[in-house]
Design an enzyme around this catalytic site. Structure first.
Site, PDB file in Angstrom:
ATOM      1  N   TYR A  72       0.840  -1.195  -0.117  1.00 49.31           N
ATOM      2  CA  TYR A  72      -0.069  -0.083  -0.038  1.00 49.31           C
ATOM      3  C   TYR A  72       0.789   1.392   0.008  1.00 49.31           C
ATOM      4  O   TYR A  72       1.851   1.345   0.684  1.00 49.31           O
ATOM      5  CB  TYR A  72      -0.991  -0.106   1.209  1.00 49.31           C
ATOM      6  CG  TYR A  72      -1.588   1.378   1.444  1.00 49.31           C
ATOM      7  CD1 TYR A  72      -2.659   1.589   0.732  1.00 49.31           C
ATOM      8  CD2 TYR A  72      -1.172   2.254   2.460  1.00 49.31           C
ATOM      9  CE1 TYR A  72      -3.262   3.073   0.884  1.00 49.31           C
ATOM     10  CE2 TYR A  72      -1.620   3.473   2.761  1.00 49.31           C
ATOM     11  CZ  TYR A  72      -2.828   3.950   1.778  1.00 49.31           C
ATOM     12  OH  TYR A  72      -3.185   5.189   1.894  1.00 49.31           O
ATOM     13  N   GLY A  79      -5.051   5.845   0.266  1.00 47.61           N
ATOM     14  CA  GLY A  79      -6.466   5.904   0.795  1.00 47.61           C
ATOM     15  C   GLY A  79      -7.403   4.888   0.093  1.00 47.61           C
ATOM     16  O   GLY A  79      -7.207   3.869  -0.172  1.00 47.61           O
TER      17      GLY A  79
END
Length: 529
Positions: A72, A79
């Site tokens: 990520y 987000g």
């Protein structure tokens, strides 16, 4: 404790406190305050095991990505865009994009002390070696502190999860040579500051933009400064209570140790002990009243709440300060990438919401004491409004009348700001950040409450010293114990006795500045608690 620091951009005769070591040890609130307010530099730890851990984390992340793993914020969007894959050709460019699109802060800029506290907090978090950043990033953060290259950080724009993204983007931008910084007494482009130091701006490696921004450093740095100022105010409120007792011809017996042993909250016992020490040697003969009014008699009970609250607040602030609080975490030993929510600032939010209530209560206490002092119906024989004018001119002099009105206004505003910020969570970023801490807003609110309360304390100090002088003038036998006499002299050096009315703004500002800096109390209380 101080030592000379051989920094080329310092004056030859400048002396700073001992360097604060970051890496391989826990930082304290006092360490952060030393950097932010007292000119301390930072030094990265030299323990080989610690340095090796930092290097292993960055190396594992490189290998993990090369093996085709998805991480990520490294090869995905941020987000809600975590489902968007970023092609390897753009992975190197992604960190800079993050710093740029978050450059939308507003409001006043954080002052220099706050910026230094923020950078120290971010540096210490990354130094735990769980963020996958290179050693050079830690070195450049240390350079920001040691060379006072201070990003101009707007105060507004963070909801406190996913970290202090927008304000911390200004720290990240300074490292890459973008946006403005304060450097050597002037505002300049960050790139120019690095060039002046003989360095090139850093190029962020994958995840380093996220590691810099995705954390609680702004709220935590501000909380460290708030804690220090609140600690000083609690002690000052006790000293002013003691002097107000003298000025009102009150009773020292209200602070007898037996009373506080009978209700054993540690904080109120400490506050009562401070007041007893300041009143030592004063005879306890019942004066005008058998019992003084609550704002005098119950002062340790009010101050004690703040003292006790500060004990658990220290625990929570220092735990946050000494944590890896970004996402994802990189485990260099187990070679794992762990996606979580350590950027959530709930503990700081709750501590700051609590601290602003405790501090506002100190403002209210001091304001009530000041109201007693200026009112000739309650001040036991002192002149109306504490005027020092001669009898012939008393009719046109009003002494501290307006000061009390202003103090009441500052107190009311402080009390208004005690509405807890942490309960106002907002859902943001396409409902990805759907429960947020509001910790940075709580910390900013707390600093505002502290500022207002320091103004109340300044007004109280000037008025109470005036009252004590008037008491001595009317009764030369009045006993003023030595600690309080020294305190009166120190206040007198800032503000002389008010005989004829004059504008007191500049004296109040000077007194407030000394209270906020902490140097006033450092010179005036002997127990150093």
């Amino acid at each position: 404790m101080g030592r000379r620091v051989a920094e080329h951009d310092l004056n030859d005769d400048e002396v700073r406190p001992e360097a604060v070591v970051i890496g391989g040890r826990r930082l304290t609130i006092e360490d952060v305050v030393a950097v932010a307010r007292h000119g301390a530099v930072v030094k990265l730890g030299d323990d080989p095991a610690w340095r090796g851990r930092i290097e292993r984390g960055a190396e594992f992340l490189r290998r993990h990505l090369a093996a085709g793993a998805t991480v990520y914020g490294v090869n995905t969007g941020y987000g809600d865009a975590c489902v968007v894959d970023v092609p390897m050709t753009l992975v190197e460019a992604l960190p800079l994009q993050l710093t740029r699109y978050h450059g939308c802060g507003m409001g006043e800029y954080l002052d220099d002390a706050s910026v230094l506290a923020v950078i120290a907090a971010r540096l210490n978090s990354l130094a735990y070696g769980l963020s996958g950043v290179r050693p050079v990033l830690l070195e450049r953060l240390a350079d920001l502190i040691n060379h006072r290259v201070l990003p101009r950080v707007p105060a507004e724009g963070s909801v406190g999860a996913s970290g202090d993204l927008t304000p911390l983007s200004y720290v990240a931008a300074a490292l890459v040579g973008e946006r403005d910084v304060q450097f050597r007494g002037a505002s300049c482009d960050a790139r120019d500051a690095w060039i002046a130091l003989g360095r090139e701006p850093i190029t962020l490696a994958p995840k380093e933009g996220l590691a810099l921004m995705n954390g609680t450093a702004v709220m935590t740095g501000l909380a460290c400064l708030a804690f220090a100022r609140a600690t000083q105010l609690a002690r000052l409120a006790a000293r002013l209570t003691a002097l107000a007792t003298v000025a009102l011809d009150g009773r020292a017996a209200h602070f007898d140790a037996f009373i506080f042993e009978s209700k054993p909250h540690a904080g109120q016992g400490v506050a009562a002990a401070w007041i007893r020490a300041d009143l030592a040697g004063r005879p306890d003969t019942p004066g005008h009243r058998l019992q003084d009014r609550y704002s005098i008699r119950c002062a340790p009970h009010v101050i004690g709440v703040a003292c006790d609250a500060l004990t658990w607040m220290r625990r929570d602030i220092e735990n946050e300060l000494n944590s890896a609080n970004d996402n994802p975490l990189i485990d260099p030993d187990g070679e794992r990438v762990l996606h979580g929510g350590n950027f959530y600032g709930g503990h700081i939010a709750f501590a700051m919401d609590g601290l602003k209530a405790a501090v506002a209560n100190l403002a209210d206490l001091m304001d009530r004491q000041l109201a007693l002092l200026v009112d000739d119906k309650f001040n036991n024989g002192l002149p109306r409004n504490l005027t020092g004018a001669s009898a012939a001119r008393a009719a046109i002099n009003h002494g501290f009348k307006a000061v009390q009105i202003s103090s009441s206004a500052w107190t009311a505003e402080a009390l208004k700001h005690t509405m807890p910020a942490s309960v106002f969570s907002r859902s943001t970023e396409a409902h990805n950040q759907d429960k947020v801490s509001m910790g940075t807003i709580a910390a900013r609110d707390c600093l505002r409450v502290l500022q207002l309360t320091e103004q109340v304390a300044a007004a109280h100090a000037l008025a109470t010293v005036q009252a004590a002088r008037l008491r001595l003038r009317s009764n030369v036998a009045t006993v003023v114990p030595e600690p309080l006499y020294r305190f009166m002299e120190e206040v007198g050096a800032v503000s002389a006795f008010v005989d004829e009315d004059r504008a007191l703004e500049h004296e109040l500002r000077a007194m407030t500045k000394r209270i906020a800096a902490g140097d006033f109390l450092a010179q005036n209380h002997g127990d150093r608690r």
